[in-house]
Design a protein around this motif. Structure first.
Motif, PDB file in Angstrom:
ATOM      1  N   THR A 109      -6.770  -2.552  -5.983  1.00 15.83           N
ATOM      2  CA  THR A 109      -7.542  -2.953  -5.275  1.00 15.83           C
ATOM      3  C   THR A 109      -8.665  -1.818  -4.573  1.00 15.83           C
ATOM      4  O   THR A 109      -8.215  -0.858  -4.560  1.00 15.83           O
ATOM      5  CB  THR A 109      -7.394  -3.912  -4.112  1.00 15.83           C
ATOM      6  OG1 THR A 109      -6.682  -3.260  -2.972  1.00 15.83           O
ATOM      7  CG2 THR A 109      -6.663  -5.283  -4.531  1.00 15.83           C
ATOM      8  N   ALA A 110      -9.780  -1.955  -4.337  1.00 19.14           N
ATOM      9  CA  ALA A 110     -10.781  -0.935  -3.566  1.00 19.14           C
ATOM     10  C   ALA A 110     -10.334  -0.404  -2.459  1.00 19.14           C
ATOM     11  O   ALA A 110     -10.418   0.696  -2.182  1.00 19.14           O
ATOM     12  CB  ALA A 110     -12.282  -1.655  -3.530  1.00 19.14           C
ATOM     13  N   ASP A 111      -9.329  -1.030  -1.775  1.00 22.41           N
ATOM     14  CA  ASP A 111      -8.833  -0.857  -0.401  1.00 22.41           C
ATOM     15  C   ASP A 111      -7.434  -0.182  -0.470  1.00 22.41           C
ATOM     16  O   ASP A 111      -7.104  -0.018   0.349  1.00 22.41           O
ATOM     17  CB  ASP A 111      -8.966  -1.714   0.767  1.00 22.41           C
ATOM     18  CG  ASP A 111      -8.227  -2.941   0.293  1.00 22.41           C
ATOM     19  OD1 ASP A 111      -7.919  -3.237  -0.691  1.00 22.41           O
ATOM     20  OD2 ASP A 111      -8.294  -3.901   1.075  1.00 22.41           O
TER      21      ASP A 111
ATOM     22  N   PRO B 214     -11.342   1.692 -12.687  1.00 25.16           N
ATOM     23  CA  PRO B 214     -11.897   1.075 -11.376  1.00 25.16           C
ATOM     24  C   PRO B 214     -11.031   0.197 -10.876  1.00 25.16           C
ATOM     25  O   PRO B 214     -10.160  -0.152 -11.521  1.00 25.16           O
ATOM     26  CB  PRO B 214     -13.210   0.681 -12.175  1.00 25.16           C
ATOM     27  CG  PRO B 214     -13.293   1.189 -13.364  1.00 25.16           C
ATOM     28  CD  PRO B 214     -12.021   1.715 -13.864  1.00 25.16           C
ATOM     29  N   PRO B 215     -11.293  -0.233  -9.558  1.00 25.71           N
ATOM     30  CA  PRO B 215     -10.344  -1.243  -9.098  1.00 25.71           C
ATOM     31  C   PRO B 215     -10.609  -2.483  -9.740  1.00 25.71           C
ATOM     32  O   PRO B 215     -11.553  -3.040 -10.329  1.00 25.71           O
ATOM     33  CB  PRO B 215     -11.058  -1.431  -7.570  1.00 25.71           C
ATOM     34  CG  PRO B 215     -11.698  -0.306  -7.244  1.00 25.71           C
ATOM     35  CD  PRO B 215     -12.365   0.518  -8.826  1.00 25.71           C
ATOM     36  N   GLY B 216      -9.213  -2.944 -10.063  1.00 28.65           N
ATOM     37  CA  GLY B 216      -9.092  -4.324 -10.702  1.00 28.65           C
ATOM     38  C   GLY B 216      -8.845  -4.121 -12.040  1.00 28.65           C
ATOM     39  O   GLY B 216      -8.333  -5.284 -12.612  1.00 28.65           O
ATOM     40  N   GLU B 217      -8.846  -3.007 -12.693  1.00 27.84           N
ATOM     41  CA  GLU B 217      -8.467  -2.667 -14.046  1.00 27.84           C
ATOM     42  C   GLU B 217      -6.927  -2.581 -14.311  1.00 27.84           C
ATOM     43  O   GLU B 217      -6.373  -1.800 -13.313  1.00 27.84           O
ATOM     44  CB  GLU B 217      -9.591  -1.424 -14.627  1.00 27.84           C
ATOM     45  CG  GLU B 217     -11.090  -1.849 -14.512  1.00 27.84           C
ATOM     46  CD  GLU B 217     -11.377  -2.871 -15.652  1.00 27.84           C
ATOM     47  OE1 GLU B 217     -10.741  -2.709 -16.897  1.00 27.84           O
ATOM     48  OE2 GLU B 217     -12.187  -3.672 -15.605  1.00 27.84           O
TER      49      GLU B 217
ATOM     50  N   ARG C 266       0.953  -1.187   0.050  1.00 26.28           N
ATOM     51  CA  ARG C 266       0.123   0.016  -0.120  1.00 26.28           C
ATOM     52  C   ARG C 266       1.031   1.334   0.166  1.00 26.28           C
ATOM     53  O   ARG C 266       2.085   1.321   0.464  1.00 26.28           O
ATOM     54  CB  ARG C 266      -0.913   0.068   1.248  1.00 26.28           C
ATOM     55  CG  ARG C 266      -1.720  -1.360   1.482  1.00 26.28           C
ATOM     56  CD  ARG C 266      -2.588  -1.177   2.640  1.00 26.28           C
ATOM     57  NE  ARG C 266      -3.231  -2.270   2.865  1.00 26.28           N
ATOM     58  CZ  ARG C 266      -4.627  -2.425   2.621  1.00 26.28           C
ATOM     59  NH1 ARG C 266      -5.258  -1.535   1.931  1.00 26.28           N
ATOM     60  NH2 ARG C 266      -5.229  -3.500   2.782  1.00 26.28           N
ATOM     61  N   PRO C 267       0.288   2.477  -0.469  1.00 25.84           N
ATOM     62  CA  PRO C 267       1.069   3.512  -0.327  1.00 25.84           C
ATOM     63  C   PRO C 267       1.659   3.789   1.197  1.00 25.84           C
ATOM     64  O   PRO C 267       0.869   3.852   2.255  1.00 25.84           O
ATOM     65  CB  PRO C 267      -0.081   4.750  -0.786  1.00 25.84           C
ATOM     66  CG  PRO C 267      -0.852   3.869  -1.684  1.00 25.84           C
ATOM     67  CD  PRO C 267      -0.985   2.547  -1.007  1.00 25.84           C
TER      68      PRO C 267
ATOM     69  N   GLU D 192       0.395   9.231  -2.625  1.00 26.18           N
ATOM     70  CA  GLU D 192      -0.827   8.898  -3.370  1.00 26.18           C
ATOM     71  C   GLU D 192      -0.536   8.122  -4.462  1.00 26.18           C
ATOM     72  O   GLU D 192       0.591   7.958  -5.188  1.00 26.18           O
ATOM     73  CB  GLU D 192      -1.316  10.323  -3.790  1.00 26.18           C
ATOM     74  CG  GLU D 192      -1.883  11.123  -2.564  1.00 26.18           C
ATOM     75  CD  GLU D 192      -2.538  12.341  -3.248  1.00 26.18           C
ATOM     76  OE1 GLU D 192      -3.755  12.152  -3.714  1.00 26.18           O
ATOM     77  OE2 GLU D 192      -1.730  13.458  -3.055  1.00 26.18           O
ATOM     78  N   MET D 193      -1.501   7.332  -4.917  1.00 31.31           N
ATOM     79  CA  MET D 193      -1.308   6.366  -5.916  1.00 31.31           C
ATOM     80  C   MET D 193      -2.813   6.409  -6.743  1.00 31.31           C
ATOM     81  O   MET D 193      -3.720   6.382  -6.251  1.00 31.31           O
ATOM     82  CB  MET D 193      -0.865   4.798  -5.624  1.00 31.31           C
ATOM     83  CG  MET D 193      -1.038   3.771  -6.473  1.00 31.31           C
ATOM     84  SD  MET D 193      -0.992   2.053  -5.733  1.00 31.31           S
ATOM     85  CE  MET D 193      -2.814   1.950  -5.195  1.00 31.31           C
TER      86      MET D 193
END
Length: 329
Positions: free
Chosen positions: A218-220, A176-179, A158-159, A164-165
């Motif tokens: 990911t979304a989180d 979107p998350p996962g793309e 994670r960052p 920021e990422m």
């Protein structure tokens, strides 16, 4: 000017403090195998000496036996290395001759570590955790931090603080998350700029630094690496991560060194080609069958080339462009 912050040891770094080095707080000795006499090693040694409480031991990365001896003799708690150093260290099974139980943290940098090598290192240093730091020279001190998990080989973490990422499409729009898209990083620190303004325009965009790496978020907020954009292989319209294929190659115990490159092909556009240094008793058909059990059909190398050793740069990274030139015909 960027807002300064204070690192764990109190000195102002104006956004240039390293979140990765800020985690190195164990007062026991730290071993850093690196090529001496280079700008990179001089900078690393200076930063480590002034930002960590550990006595610093520096040695050549080319002698794994000496690395193991120094770890055991000095009771080192921290080892900083690259995957190439890790590969050579794991290959000599240092746990057969040395007690490496003092090592608590293994810092991995410069490239992703193959899962088998991570498992072998953890077997040799049973009390250790492998910490991973992902960054780009132009984006520092923006950084992604995590621990290497052999069961999640492409996970980076994670960052870090102040980072920021985002993952974006070809137009720079967030995905979107996962793309799958390009990873961009930014932080409040002053930007590292090139004298070449055209190069700056390619690397920086709206305060963000383009990493030229593909990944998924990911979304989180977790980041999974896919590959360098220059190393991705497109075969029959499908993207192949050279890193995923390399990880599968290293899973075979007879493979000492491995890399994967794209070679031009009139029928498929590009093909997946593996270049390995391996035990001569391992024939290509057996290796291909081994890979077919672990990879999707479009990921399995169409060609396997053999070398006694792979060409590498100063930090141990494989010089893939030389292999593309050598075998591309």
């Amino acid at each position: 000017p960027a807002k300064p912050f204070t690192n764990p040891h109190g000195n102002l770094t104006y956004g240039r403090g390293s979140a990765a080095l800020g985690q190195l707080v164990d007062p026991a000795p730290l071993l850093a195998p690196m090529p001496l006499g280079t700008t990179s090693s001089a900078t690393t040694v200076a930063v480590l000496a002034t930002t960590t409480p550990s006595p610093l031991i520096v040695c050549s990365p080319d002698d794994p036996e000496e690395i193991a001896r120094l770890l055991a003799t000095h009771g080192c708690a921290t080892l900083i290395l690259t995957p190439w150093t890790a590969i050579r260290l794991a290959a000599i099974r240092p746990q057969d001759r040395y007690d490496l139980g003092s090592v608590k943290t293994i810092g991995n940098a410069s490239a992703i570590m193959p899962p088998r090598i991570a498992r072998d290192l953890l077997a040799a240093m049973p009390n250790a955790t492998i910490a991973n730091a992902y960054a780009q020279s132009e984006a520092v001190p923006a950084i992604i931090l995590g621990n290497v998990d052999p069961d999640r080989p492409m996970w980076l973490g994670r960052p870090g603080r102040g980072t920021e990422m985002r993952v974006v499409d070809q137009q720079g729009e967030p995905l979107p998350p996962g793309e799958l898209g390009e990873v961009w990083l930014r932080c409040e620190a002053p930007k590292r700029l090139y004298l070449d303004q055209a190069l700056n325009a390619r690397v920086h965009a709206g305060g963000w630094t383009r990493t030229r790496d593909l990944g998924r978020a990911t979304a989180d907020g977790e980041l999974f690496l896919f590959d360098r954009m220059t190393d991705v292989i497109t075969t029959d319209g499908k993207l192949v991560s050279s890193l995923e294929v390399e990880a599968a190659l290293y899973d075979h115990p007879s493979v000492r060194e491995a890399t994967v490159v794209a070679l031009p092909d009139p029928e498929h556009g590009e093909i997946v080609a593996a270049v390995v240094a391996a035990d001569p008793a391992l024939d290509d058909a057996t290796l291909a069958a081994f890979l077919a059990e672990r990879l999707e059909p479009h990921q399995v190398p169409a060609r396997i080339h053999r070398l006694d050793a792979l060409p590498r740069g100063g930090t141990g990274k494989v010089l893939k462009y030389q292999l593309r030139q050598r075998f591309g015909g």
